[in-house]
Design a protein around this motif. Structure first.
Motif, PDB file in Angstrom:
ATOM      1  N   TYR A  97       0.837  -1.195   0.000  1.00  0.00           N
ATOM      2  CA  TYR A  97       0.000   0.000   0.000  1.00  0.00           C
ATOM      3  C   TYR A  97       0.879   1.254   0.000  1.00  0.00           C
ATOM      4  O   TYR A  97       0.631   2.205  -0.735  1.00  0.00           O
ATOM      5  N   ALA A  98       1.897   1.242   0.850  1.00  0.00           N
ATOM      6  CA  ALA A  98       2.796   2.396   0.938  1.00  0.00           C
ATOM      7  C   ALA A  98       3.556   2.588  -0.374  1.00  0.00           C
ATOM      8  O   ALA A  98       3.729   3.721  -0.845  1.00  0.00           O
ATOM      9  N   ASN A  99       4.020   1.492  -0.976  1.00  0.00           N
ATOM     10  CA  ASN A  99       4.752   1.577  -2.242  1.00  0.00           C
ATOM     11  C   ASN A  99       3.908   2.192  -3.350  1.00  0.00           C
ATOM     12  O   ASN A  99       4.353   3.097  -4.073  1.00  0.00           O
ATOM     13  N   THR A 100       2.693   1.681  -3.501  1.00  0.00           N
ATOM     14  CA  THR A 100       1.857   2.163  -4.599  1.00  0.00           C
ATOM     15  C   THR A 100       1.405   3.603  -4.359  1.00  0.00           C
ATOM     16  O   THR A 100       1.300   4.388  -5.302  1.00  0.00           O
ATOM     17  N   PHE A 101       1.163   3.965  -3.106  1.00  0.00           N
ATOM     18  CA  PHE A 101       0.804   5.347  -2.797  1.00  0.00           C
ATOM     19  C   PHE A 101       1.955   6.284  -3.119  1.00  0.00           C
ATOM     20  O   PHE A 101       1.758   7.363  -3.706  1.00  0.00           O
ATOM     21  N   SER A 102       3.169   5.870  -2.798  1.00  0.00           N
ATOM     22  CA  SER A 102       4.355   6.683  -3.084  1.00  0.00           C
ATOM     23  C   SER A 102       4.527   6.902  -4.581  1.00  0.00           C
ATOM     24  O   SER A 102       4.869   8.009  -5.026  1.00  0.00           O
ATOM     25  N   LYS A 103       4.270   5.879  -5.376  1.00  0.00           N
ATOM     26  CA  LYS A 103       4.435   5.978  -6.828  1.00  0.00           C
ATOM     27  C   LYS A 103       3.386   6.893  -7.457  1.00  0.00           C
ATOM     28  O   LYS A 103       3.573   7.383  -8.582  1.00  0.00           O
ATOM     29  N   ARG A 104       2.303   7.133  -6.748  1.00  0.00           N
ATOM     30  CA  ARG A 104       1.255   8.021  -7.289  1.00  0.00           C
ATOM     31  C   ARG A 104       1.562   9.492  -7.056  1.00  0.00           C
ATOM     32  O   ARG A 104       0.911  10.362  -7.636  1.00  0.00           O
ATOM     33  N   GLN A 105       2.559   9.773  -6.217  1.00  0.00           N
ATOM     34  CA  GLN A 105       2.824  11.176  -5.860  1.00  0.00           C
ATOM     35  C   GLN A 105       3.636  11.889  -6.941  1.00  0.00           C
ATOM     36  O   GLN A 105       4.374  11.288  -7.684  1.00  0.00           O
TER      37      GLN A 105
END
Length: 349
Positions: free
Chosen positions: A341-349
């Motif tokens: 979850y943290a990885n994919t959220f980071s990639k969206r920024q």
């Protein structure tokens, strides 16, 4: 076949995987962070777009709502969970304000598919001496499709290979049949229909959490948000007549006609129930053919009172955010799920 594949992927990708698991395809032992990164990469290989690197790749289609969680007064006495004793910021009664997101699974855009998901953020009153938070992510499936990172990676790789044309749909189905967890999940999806509204599905924790009683005892339980209006599915004629975009409008109509309410129900584990295998339901019939009865405890009700647009679509709902009095699962999936979850959220920024 694509519809079934999207249901399999969509309902389940809200659950991501394990600690120090083994990848069955290459026998590579994966640490937590490597497993999470491999899973993240597979998400983007399946649903990503190189021309849109910040694109959301899971639960893409969704909307937001607001409401309040009203604790069961008996539960507030029986359990040592301070969040349940909060006063609402709006009206001062015993309730906790809630932000809710409803969505389809994966990159699905068609409301006629089976996958449904609900995520919730609850927060105690600002300035409270016991300020606390609870974030929840659930789908309408009672189980996950894999019990460890190796199975999760294998499932994703099968779908990526099918998408890339390296294997046929029939070959992909045959590979899935070789893994019992995948078979279990396909069977579970087969029990679901297409609901006319997000308000007509039950949503499940899948993991077993530990709830602290006032006596200090920890109660292992899976939990579900069960709709007060009942679980309902469209029949074949109704399904044929609706468009691909009916969930939001039906949800708004239900709000106008009296609101939407879910009961938060704990199903307490019995001796012998697995607390770590999230890829199978707890046994429902004993060896004598009798239905197994488990204690069920209603913690309270989630009352949804307003549609609130789409802003929460960009947020992340982290299952690791737990209030005092609720302890995390002890299975092989929970920690890496949160890493992904943290990885994919980071990639969206």
């Amino acid at each position: 076949m694509k519809s079934l594949q999207n249901s399999l992927i969509g309902v389940c990708l809200v659950f991501v995987m394990t600690l120090n698991a083994q990848n069955p395809l290459n026998n590579e032992n994966l640490s937590d962070d490597k497993a999470a990164q491999k899973i993240t990469d597979l998400f983007y290989a399946l649903n990503g777009d190189e021309t849109k690197p910040h694109k959301k790749i899971n639960h893409i289609k969704g909307f937001c709502a607001s409401g309040e969680f009203i604790p069961n007064k008996k539960a507030t006495k029986d359990f040592a969970i301070p969040l349940l004793n909060q006063k609402s910021q709006k009206n001062g009664v015993d309730s906790v304000e809630a932000k809710i997101r409803f969505s389809l699974g994966g990159d699905e855009q068609n409301d006629k598919t089976k996958s449904r998901a609900m995520a919730i953020k609850m927060q105690s009153k600002e300035g409270s001496p016991n300020s606390d938070f609870w974030e929840i992510a659930m789908t309408n499936s009672r189980i996950n499709f894999a019990k460890n990172a190796g199975e999760f990676i294998e499932f994703m790789q099968i779908n990526v290979e099918q998408k890339q044309g390296k294997i046929t749909a029939e070959e992909a189905a045959k590979k899935r049949q070789a893994v019992q967890s995948f078979v279990n999940f396909t069977r579970e999806i087969g029990t679901l229909g297409v609901s006319p509204s997000f308000a007509n599905n039950a949503y499940h924790s899948v993991h077993t959490f530990f709830f602290k009683k006032s006596s200090g005892e920890l109660v292992p339980a899976r939990f579900s948000f069960v709709p007060k209006s009942g679980i309902k599915y469209l029949n074949s004629k109704e399904l044929e007549e609706v468009s691909q975009d009916f969930l939001e409008s039906n949800f708004k109509k239900q709000l106008e006609n009296g609101g939407i309410t879910f009961s938060l129900v704990l199903e307490v584990a019995k001796e012998g129930d697995s607390l770590s295998d999230t890829a199978s339901v707890w046994t429902e019939i004993n060896d004598n053919g009798e239905k197994i009865k488990r204690e069920k405890i209603t913690l309270g009700e989630l009352k949804i009172n307003a549609f609130s647009g789409y802003e929460c679509n960009g947020e992340v709902f982290m299952p690791s955010v737990l209030p005092d009095g609720i302890e995390p699962p002890k299975d092989d999936m929970f920690d890496v799920r949160n890493m992904v979850y943290a990885n994919t959220f980071s990639k969206r920024q």
